[in-house]
Design an enzyme around this catalytic site. Sequence first.
Site, PDB file in Angstrom:
ATOM      1  N   PRO A 156       0.837  -1.204   0.000  1.00 48.68           N
ATOM      2  CA  PRO A 156       0.000   0.000   0.000  1.00 48.68           C
ATOM      3  C   PRO A 156       0.869   1.251   0.000  1.00 48.68           C
ATOM      4  O   PRO A 156       1.822   1.349   0.779  1.00 48.68           O
ATOM      5  CB  PRO A 156      -0.784  -0.113   1.316  1.00 48.68           C
ATOM      6  CG  PRO A 156       0.046  -1.009   2.181  1.00 48.68           C
ATOM      7  CD  PRO A 156       0.736  -1.957   1.249  1.00 48.68           C
ATOM      8  N   CYS A 177       0.140   5.460  -0.163  1.00 52.88           N
ATOM      9  CA  CYS A 177      -0.761   6.612  -0.275  1.00 52.88           C
ATOM     10  C   CYS A 177      -0.350   7.484  -1.448  1.00 52.88           C
ATOM     11  O   CYS A 177       0.812   7.866  -1.558  1.00 52.88           O
ATOM     12  CB  CYS A 177      -0.693   7.471   0.983  1.00 52.88           C
ATOM     13  SG  CYS A 177      -1.590   6.772   2.355  1.00 52.88           S
ATOM     14  N   TYR A 228       0.516   4.658  13.236  1.00 46.63           N
ATOM     15  CA  TYR A 228      -0.903   5.011  13.133  1.00 46.63           C
ATOM     16  C   TYR A 228      -1.678   4.299  14.250  1.00 46.63           C
ATOM     17  O   TYR A 228      -1.089   3.615  15.075  1.00 46.63           O
ATOM     18  CB  TYR A 228      -1.412   4.733  11.715  1.00 46.63           C
ATOM     19  CG  TYR A 228      -0.654   5.575  10.697  1.00 46.63           C
ATOM     20  CD1 TYR A 228      -0.636   6.970  10.802  1.00 46.63           C
ATOM     21  CD2 TYR A 228       0.100   4.995   9.682  1.00 46.63           C
ATOM     22  CE1 TYR A 228       0.092   7.757   9.908  1.00 46.63           C
ATOM     23  CE2 TYR A 228       0.830   5.780   8.778  1.00 46.63           C
ATOM     24  CZ  TYR A 228       0.822   7.167   8.901  1.00 46.63           C
ATOM     25  OH  TYR A 228       1.544   7.944   8.032  1.00 46.63           O
ATOM     26  N   GLY A 262       7.766  -1.579  -3.190  1.00 45.95           N
ATOM     27  CA  GLY A 262       7.018  -0.333  -3.292  1.00 45.95           C
ATOM     28  C   GLY A 262       7.632   0.690  -4.229  1.00 45.95           C
ATOM     29  O   GLY A 262       7.233   0.802  -5.393  1.00 45.95           O
TER      30      GLY A 262
HETATM   31  C1  FNR Z   1       4.299   4.289   1.615  1.00 44.94           C
HETATM   32  N1  FNR Z   1       4.168   3.293   2.581  1.00 44.94           N
HETATM   33  C2  FNR Z   1       2.919   3.010   3.089  1.00 44.94           C
HETATM   34  N2  FNR Z   1       2.752   1.990   3.978  1.00 44.94           N
HETATM   35  C3  FNR Z   1       1.527   1.637   4.390  1.00 44.94           C
HETATM   36  O1  FNR Z   1       1.406   0.685   5.169  1.00 44.94           O
HETATM   37  N3  FNR Z   1       0.427   2.306   3.956  1.00 44.94           N
HETATM   38  C4  FNR Z   1       0.493   3.349   3.090  1.00 44.94           C
HETATM   39  O2  FNR Z   1      -0.536   3.880   2.657  1.00 44.94           O
HETATM   40  C5  FNR Z   1       1.793   3.766   2.693  1.00 44.94           C
HETATM   41  N4  FNR Z   1       1.968   4.863   1.900  1.00 44.94           N
HETATM   42  C6  FNR Z   1       3.189   5.085   1.270  1.00 44.94           C
HETATM   43  C7  FNR Z   1       3.300   6.059   0.280  1.00 44.94           C
HETATM   44  C8  FNR Z   1       4.502   6.206  -0.417  1.00 44.94           C
HETATM   45  C9  FNR Z   1       4.583   7.235  -1.521  1.00 44.94           C
HETATM   46  C10 FNR Z   1       5.616   5.400  -0.082  1.00 44.94           C
HETATM   47  C11 FNR Z   1       6.914   5.517  -0.836  1.00 44.94           C
HETATM   48  C12 FNR Z   1       5.515   4.481   0.925  1.00 44.94           C
HETATM   49  C13 FNR Z   1       5.287   2.371   2.850  1.00 44.94           C
HETATM   50  C14 FNR Z   1       5.385   1.296   1.752  1.00 44.94           C
HETATM   51  O3  FNR Z   1       4.265   0.457   1.727  1.00 44.94           O
HETATM   52  C15 FNR Z   1       6.643   0.412   1.937  1.00 44.94           C
HETATM   53  O4  FNR Z   1       6.528  -0.280   3.137  1.00 44.94           O
HETATM   54  C16 FNR Z   1       7.913   1.230   1.932  1.00 44.94           C
HETATM   55  O5  FNR Z   1       7.953   2.105   0.818  1.00 44.94           O
HETATM   56  C17 FNR Z   1       9.149   0.334   1.913  1.00 44.94           C
HETATM   57  O6  FNR Z   1       9.172  -0.508   0.790  1.00 44.94           O
HETATM   58  P1  FNR Z   1      10.063  -0.162  -0.525  1.00 44.94           P
HETATM   59  O7  FNR Z   1       9.522   1.111  -1.100  1.00 44.94           O
HETATM   60  O8  FNR Z   1      11.486  -0.004  -0.045  1.00 44.94           O
HETATM   61  O9  FNR Z   1       9.877  -1.352  -1.408  1.00 44.94           O
END
Ligand code: FNR
Length: 373
Positions: free
Chosen positions: A25, A27, A187, A336
């Site tokens: 996920p 945002c 959260y 992500g």
């Molecule tokens: C996130 N992440 C995130 N995590 C989550 O639990 N809910 C969310 O809505 C979000 N929103 C979000 C927005 C954006 C723009 C980013 C870059 C990250 C965290 C994401 O799911 C993930 O755990 C992290 O980005 C780490 O993984 P990667 O990007 O290193 O593969």
Amino acid sequence: MRTPTILTPLTVRGLTARNRLWLPPMCMYSVEAEDGVVTDWHVLHYATRAMGGFGTVIVEAASVTPKGRISPFDLGLWNDEQIPGHRRLVEAIHAAGSLAGIQLGHGGRKAGTTPPRRPDIAGGARTDTIKGWDLVAPSAIAYPGHAEPRAMSPEEIRETTDAYVAAAARAVAAGYDLVELHGAHGYLIHEFLSPMSNTRTDAYGGSPEGRRRLALETTTAVRETVGDSTALGMRLSATDWAEGGLTGSDTAELAPLLVAAGIDVLHISSGGNAPAQVPVGPGYQVPFAAQVKAAVAGMTTPGGGEPVIVAVGLITEAAQAEQTLITDQADAVAVGRPALRDPYLPVRWAHDLGVNDWEAAGLPVQYWRGAWR
Ligand code: FNR
């Protein structure tokens, strides 16, 4: 040639994803109308990642109440008018061959912030709370840089669980295969779990059992609501990376309780509840996924099958993802940020691992003529 494990199917609650790559996920802060409703942009964004070959696509945190939104531009599932947009989103993800999941969240003391690219709204990106936002949390302890929240009454806690249940019912009505409860990143559910943000002395605090009550009660209630054919997950921050905060061992203790309460999938992240020195590096959260996997080894979920553990965090190379799975540290990997720049990442990773039979690998056959030659 052996099919790389990341490209083998994964079954949860009788639902089979074509591979073990998840879009986590993220945002997108793109609901310009501030009504929580899915837009064309969201449909295109998620469908593109599904077209790129992700086995499971988890839609960004959708709030269970208006004041639980992390920003005014978040998706929501707090009213029935929001269902049709989610249904369109699910249909698009399914049409492209992925399972569709949604994260349900409540921002707690970190709700009501300005998204990173909208510093025009308040004092600065993702720090200051928007003026007048009604912040609630387990205790009246502010996250640094945010406004002080109100401590929730037991009645408000029950109402929040009810809001999770109602939002989960809407997620099922929209056709989602999987509902992921947001228990990570500082959260609301995480705030209850952590002694750094929960100093309550009633039944929802005071001990590990008390602090875990909201997570477990919400799981039980949502499990009953979503029924047998929807997978239920929880995202956890395994550690607060801070003195006096949650540790990997606390999370390893919690994991079997969540599985017994009806969780099928544990998605293991970290941090977000305290400013901390985090040793960020390749796969830095994978050891926590492995610790949780060991803690639930041998358990059978009430829906049948073993719990699925998803690792996430700076997994940026195909071989690294493959290693995470073949060393049995997790059952799936979420990728992500790399998928923001490359929606076709699963196709690319298949190529990196020498897989050229797109059909056998469950990759979009329509694009096969574009394979590397
Ligand atoms: C996130 N992440 C995130 N995590 C989550 O639990 N809910 C969310 O809505 C979000 N929103 C979000 C927005 C954006 C723009 C980013 C870059 C990250 C965290 C994401 O799911 C993930 O755990 C992290 O980005 C780490 O993984 P990667 O990007 O290193 O593969």
